[in-house]
Design a protein around this motif. Structure first.
Motif, mmCIF file in Angstrom:
data_model
loop_
_atom_site.group_PDB
_atom_site.id
_atom_site.type_symbol
_atom_site.label_atom_id
_atom_site.label_comp_id
_atom_site.label_asym_id
_atom_site.label_seq_id
_atom_site.Cartn_x
_atom_site.Cartn_y
_atom_site.Cartn_z
ATOM 1 N N LEU A 49 0.832 -1.212 0.000
ATOM 2 C CA LEU A 49 0.000 0.000 0.000
ATOM 3 C C LEU A 49 0.864 1.259 0.000
ATOM 4 C CD1 LEU A 49 -2.823 -1.039 2.505
ATOM 5 C CD2 LEU A 49 -2.977 -0.842 0.007
ATOM 6 N N GLY A 50 1.948 1.238 0.768
ATOM 7 C CA GLY A 50 2.858 2.380 0.787
ATOM 8 C C GLY A 50 3.517 2.601 -0.565
ATOM 9 N N SER A 51 3.904 1.518 -1.222
ATOM 10 C CA SER A 51 4.494 1.635 -2.555
ATOM 11 C C SER A 51 3.487 2.187 -3.552
ATOM 12 C CB SER A 51 5.000 0.271 -3.032
ATOM 13 O OG SER A 51 6.020 -0.199 -2.196
ATOM 14 N N ALA A 52 2.261 1.706 -3.487
ATOM 15 C CA ALA A 52 1.222 2.203 -4.389
ATOM 16 C C ALA A 52 0.999 3.694 -4.173
ATOM 17 C CB ALA A 52 -0.076 1.430 -4.189
ATOM 18 N N LEU A 53 0.969 4.113 -2.918
ATOM 19 C CA LEU A 53 0.797 5.533 -2.616
ATOM 20 C C LEU A 53 1.964 6.350 -3.142
ATOM 21 C CD1 LEU A 53 -0.855 7.746 -1.210
ATOM 22 C CD2 LEU A 53 0.464 7.262 0.863
ATOM 23 N N SER A 54 3.182 5.838 -3.005
ATOM 24 C CA SER A 54 4.335 6.582 -3.515
ATOM 25 C C SER A 54 4.302 6.678 -5.041
ATOM 26 C CB SER A 54 5.642 5.948 -3.047
ATOM 27 O OG SER A 54 5.879 4.729 -3.707
ATOM 28 N N PHE A 55 3.831 5.632 -5.711
ATOM 29 C CA PHE A 55 3.701 5.699 -7.171
ATOM 30 C C PHE A 55 2.680 6.754 -7.579
ATOM 31 C CE2 PHE A 55 5.067 1.027 -7.378
ATOM 32 C CZ PHE A 55 6.388 1.368 -7.610
ATOM 33 N N ILE A 56 1.577 6.807 -6.842
ATOM 34 C CA ILE A 56 0.540 7.797 -7.159
ATOM 35 C C ILE A 56 1.065 9.207 -6.946
ATOM 36 C CG2 ILE A 56 -1.703 8.694 -6.435
ATOM 37 C CD1 ILE A 56 -2.487 5.745 -5.841
ATOM 38 N N LEU A 57 1.760 9.434 -5.842
ATOM 39 C CA LEU A 57 2.296 10.768 -5.561
ATOM 40 C C LEU A 57 3.378 11.159 -6.567
ATOM 41 C CD1 LEU A 57 2.480 10.648 -1.656
ATOM 42 C CD2 LEU A 57 0.786 11.798 -3.106
ATOM 43 N N GLY A 71 -0.280 2.698 -13.469
ATOM 44 C CA GLY A 71 -0.465 1.269 -13.720
ATOM 45 C C GLY A 71 0.212 0.414 -12.658
ATOM 46 N N LEU A 72 1.430 0.810 -12.271
ATOM 47 C CA LEU A 72 2.119 0.106 -11.186
ATOM 48 C C LEU A 72 1.359 0.232 -9.874
ATOM 49 C CD1 LEU A 72 5.888 0.923 -11.817
ATOM 50 C CD2 LEU A 72 4.837 -1.335 -11.751
ATOM 51 N N ALA A 73 0.800 1.413 -9.622
ATOM 52 C CA ALA A 73 0.032 1.620 -8.387
ATOM 53 C C ALA A 73 -1.177 0.690 -8.358
ATOM 54 C CB ALA A 73 -0.402 3.077 -8.270
ATOM 55 N N VAL A 74 -1.868 0.568 -9.469
ATOM 56 C CA VAL A 74 -3.033 -0.326 -9.538
ATOM 57 C C VAL A 74 -2.600 -1.771 -9.317
ATOM 58 C CG1 VAL A 74 -4.798 -1.256 -11.090
ATOM 59 C CG2 VAL A 74 -4.421 1.213 -10.958
ATOM 60 N N MET A 75 -1.480 -2.159 -9.939
ATOM 61 C CA MET A 75 -0.986 -3.519 -9.773
ATOM 62 C C MET A 75 -0.644 -3.802 -8.304
ATOM 63 S SD MET A 75 2.296 -5.411 -11.506
ATOM 64 C CE MET A 75 3.493 -4.532 -10.509
ATOM 65 N N PHE A 76 0.001 -2.844 -7.643
ATOM 66 C CA PHE A 76 0.359 -3.033 -6.245
ATOM 67 C C PHE A 76 -0.887 -3.069 -5.356
ATOM 68 C CE2 PHE A 76 5.051 -2.459 -5.370
ATOM 69 C CZ PHE A 76 5.443 -2.832 -6.648
ATOM 70 N N LEU A 77 -1.904 -2.295 -5.704
ATOM 71 C CA LEU A 77 -3.153 -2.336 -4.937
ATOM 72 C C LEU A 77 -3.846 -3.693 -5.084
ATOM 73 C CD1 LEU A 77 -4.557 1.252 -5.595
ATOM 74 C CD2 LEU A 77 -3.643 0.344 -3.438
ATOM 75 N N ILE A 78 -3.793 -4.255 -6.282
ATOM 76 C CA ILE A 78 -4.375 -5.581 -6.512
ATOM 77 C C ILE A 78 -3.612 -6.633 -5.713
ATOM 78 C CG2 ILE A 78 -4.718 -7.389 -8.254
ATOM 79 C CD1 ILE A 78 -5.347 -5.080 -10.241
ATOM 80 N N PHE A 79 -2.274 -6.549 -5.743
ATOM 81 C CA PHE A 79 -1.468 -7.464 -4.943
ATOM 82 C C PHE A 79 -1.775 -7.314 -3.460
ATOM 83 C CE2 PHE A 79 1.945 -8.234 -8.266
ATOM 84 C CZ PHE A 79 1.742 -9.602 -8.304
ATOM 85 N N ALA A 80 -1.910 -6.075 -2.991
ATOM 86 C CA ALA A 80 -2.208 -5.838 -1.572
ATOM 87 C C ALA A 80 -3.536 -6.477 -1.186
ATOM 88 C CB ALA A 80 -2.225 -4.340 -1.274
ATOM 89 N N ALA A 81 -4.532 -6.363 -2.052
ATOM 90 C CA ALA A 81 -5.834 -6.974 -1.771
ATOM 91 C C ALA A 81 -5.711 -8.498 -1.700
ATOM 92 C CB ALA A 81 -6.854 -6.569 -2.828
ATOM 93 N N GLY A 82 -4.929 -9.078 -2.606
ATOM 94 C CA GLY A 82 -4.728 -10.529 -2.594
ATOM 95 C C GLY A 82 -3.987 -11.012 -1.371
ATOM 96 N N VAL A 83 -2.958 -10.271 -0.973
ATOM 97 C CA VAL A 83 -2.185 -10.671 0.205
ATOM 98 C C VAL A 83 -3.024 -10.478 1.472
ATOM 99 C CG1 VAL A 83 -0.095 -10.228 1.554
ATOM 100 C CG2 VAL A 83 0.012 -10.242 -0.932
#
Length: 123
Positions: A49-57, A71-83
């Motif tokens: 989630l922190g990585s996704a936020l940093s990508f967005i910022l 796109g990376l932020a979305v991918m990391f958010l999807i991974f975060a939801a799965g984990v």
């Protein structure tokens, strides 16, 4: 009294709405050692989630790279939801959670080895 009433653990003899008399988690108490697994997966969720936020910022001022960063932020958010789902499933002792956690950890190891080429500490 019917066999259906004997199985029930409700006071009026009704079967619970789920059809199973076992509580969530299959009636087996969660071992304390599973807390380690859940905590590690939780930390990884926070890191994703922190990585996704940093990508967005970063995408705000990235110019032409903004699309890739989002796109990376979305991918990391999807991974975060799965984990996060895997952590919850591990706590509830679901059978599918173990292979999901192992698969994610293998992805993390592969990523770590790919990063070692740049910086050993980061890997």
């Amino acid at each position: 009294m019917s066999s259906r009433d004997k199985r029930s653990n409700t006071p009026d003899g009704a079967v619970p709405s789920g059809g199973s008399t076992q509580p969530a988690g299959h009636g087996v108490p969660t071992p304390r050692a599973m807390l380690v697994v859940v905590v590690v997966l939780g930390i990884q969720v926070l890191a994703l989630l922190g990585s996704a936020l940093s990508f967005i910022l970063t995408a705000i001022s990235a110019g032409p790279l903004a699309g890739s960063l989002l796109g990376l932020a979305v991918m990391f958010l999807i991974f975060a939801a799965g984990v996060a789902a895997t952590a919850r499933g591990s706590w509830k002792l679901h059978r599918w959670a173990r292979p999901a956690a192992i698969a994610f950890e293998l992805l993390v190891i592969v990523f770590a080895f790919s990063v070692i080429g740049g910086t050993l500490w980061l890997g």
